[in-house]
Enzyme design. Sequence first.
Site, short mmCIF file in Angstrom:
data_model
loop_
_atom_site.label_atom_id
_atom_site.label_comp_id
_atom_site.label_asym_id
_atom_site.label_seq_id
_atom_site.Cartn_x
_atom_site.Cartn_y
_atom_site.Cartn_z
N ARG A 1 2.79 8.16 15.65
CA ARG A 1 2.59 6.92 14.89
C ARG A 1 1.18 6.87 14.32
O ARG A 1 0.93 6.21 13.30
CB ARG A 1 2.84 5.71 15.79
CG ARG A 1 2.62 4.37 15.09
CD ARG A 1 3.20 3.20 15.86
NE ARG A 1 2.82 3.23 17.25
CZ ARG A 1 1.65 2.81 17.73
NH1 ARG A 1 0.71 2.37 16.91
NH2 ARG A 1 1.40 2.85 19.02
N TYR B 1 8.06 -4.68 -9.45
CA TYR B 1 9.33 -4.30 -8.83
C TYR B 1 9.87 -5.47 -8.01
O TYR B 1 9.10 -6.24 -7.41
CB TYR B 1 9.08 -3.06 -7.96
CG TYR B 1 10.20 -2.69 -7.02
CD1 TYR B 1 11.45 -2.35 -7.50
CD2 TYR B 1 9.99 -2.65 -5.65
CE1 TYR B 1 12.48 -2.00 -6.65
CE2 TYR B 1 11.00 -2.28 -4.78
CZ TYR B 1 12.25 -1.96 -5.29
OH TYR B 1 13.26 -1.61 -4.43
N ASP C 1 -0.27 0.42 -8.77
CA ASP C 1 0.92 1.18 -8.41
C ASP C 1 1.15 2.22 -9.50
O ASP C 1 1.46 1.88 -10.64
CB ASP C 1 2.12 0.23 -8.30
CG ASP C 1 3.38 0.92 -7.81
OD1 ASP C 1 3.51 2.14 -8.00
OD2 ASP C 1 4.25 0.23 -7.25
N LYS D 1 10.08 8.78 -5.24
CA LYS D 1 10.49 8.91 -6.62
C LYS D 1 10.08 10.28 -7.20
O LYS D 1 10.43 11.31 -6.66
CB LYS D 1 9.93 7.74 -7.43
CG LYS D 1 10.24 6.38 -6.84
CD LYS D 1 11.72 6.14 -6.60
CE LYS D 1 12.06 4.70 -6.28
NZ LYS D 1 11.45 4.16 -5.04
#
Length: 391
Positions: free
Chosen positions: A52, A105, A177, A202
């Site tokens: 983690r 988005y 972004d 993406k």
Amino acid sequence: MKRTLMRPDGLPDSLSTPVVTPLMPSVVYASTSPDELDSQYEGRAQGYTYAREGHPNADVLARQINRLEGCDDGLVVGSGMAAVTAALMGLTRAGDHVLGGDQLYGRSLRLMREDLPRLGIETSLADPTNVDAFRAAVRPNTKLVLLEIVSNPTLRIADIDGIAELCRDKGILLVLDNTFTTPKAVQAFDHGADVVLHSVTKLLAGHADVTLGWVGAKDPEIMQKMRIFAVTTGMTPSPFDCWLAERGMYTFDLRFDRTQDTARRLADHLATAPGVKRVLYPTRPDHPDAARAQSVLQGQGCNIVSFELDGGRAQANAFAEAAKGIAFAPTLGDVGTTLSHAASSSHRALTPEQRAALGITEGFFRVSVGLEDPDALIACFDDGLAAARKA
């Protein structure tokens, strides 16, 4: 019978090293002593402790993206929205104000409108193509601005240079972004970004088989705040996803160039096709932000084309059903072309009036162009358009 311990004592010795990065799914890493563990946690020695908090496959991938974005430190997290959340919540607190572009988005809009306010963080939205609108929306407690360089799915080009200057003057953090544009089209830090983020899912990874994000900053203090928040809240990326994404990154440049070339051809074809109301592509002279697209993207158009059919849901259904071979799926950046309908996917949580204000109708589609033969792809679109006209 010789008794053995459960775990082997290290890996076999080898003078040679693997050419391909090994997949390392271990959750925990063993140290030789408490002193050695202290050295790692206190930064005197490099090492891993618990996945983690970081693991080798994530760091290998992060270094690749760091180089592309031109920064020394970046963090891979479990998704693009994890990257957005690490930036917004790692860098703000109750009483701060976050100002975002009004064409973000859909999930970023939801985070801004619903989740941050219930935690005491004020939010508002403004037109990212108009620096004066942003200037008017700044408040005394504005801490951070969030922009997509190219909006999803309407492909509007933000005035990132003007807004960056505003942020510098006001002491506001600018988060960009860069998912749609990628570092191949825009070097976001050169435009004044304090933080840059990606949905690695993406075009960077490029094969629709991983879910990852990346967030980076040049200021070590800013980076550390985001890293601590991401580790504390468990935004851990899968080693396997990181390993797959690293593989995808090796062909990123080639995929970007090929899909962009096809996207230009498709946009020009759709612009003259019967039954198409409008086409949005950054390099076209009829794009509403054509001049800014040229200055920001430097002639790059990327792989996304958006268009609007004449008609509504009936025509949209007919088009999607008839365009055989094109996946109707709410994603982008795959090796295959995908078709997305914002009203029924990314922006379905908005009211019809809110979608209309953004220019998203029932006939509005976003296309993520893949690696298919351009002529074959255009033929698929023609089949869909013919069916839409009949509907």
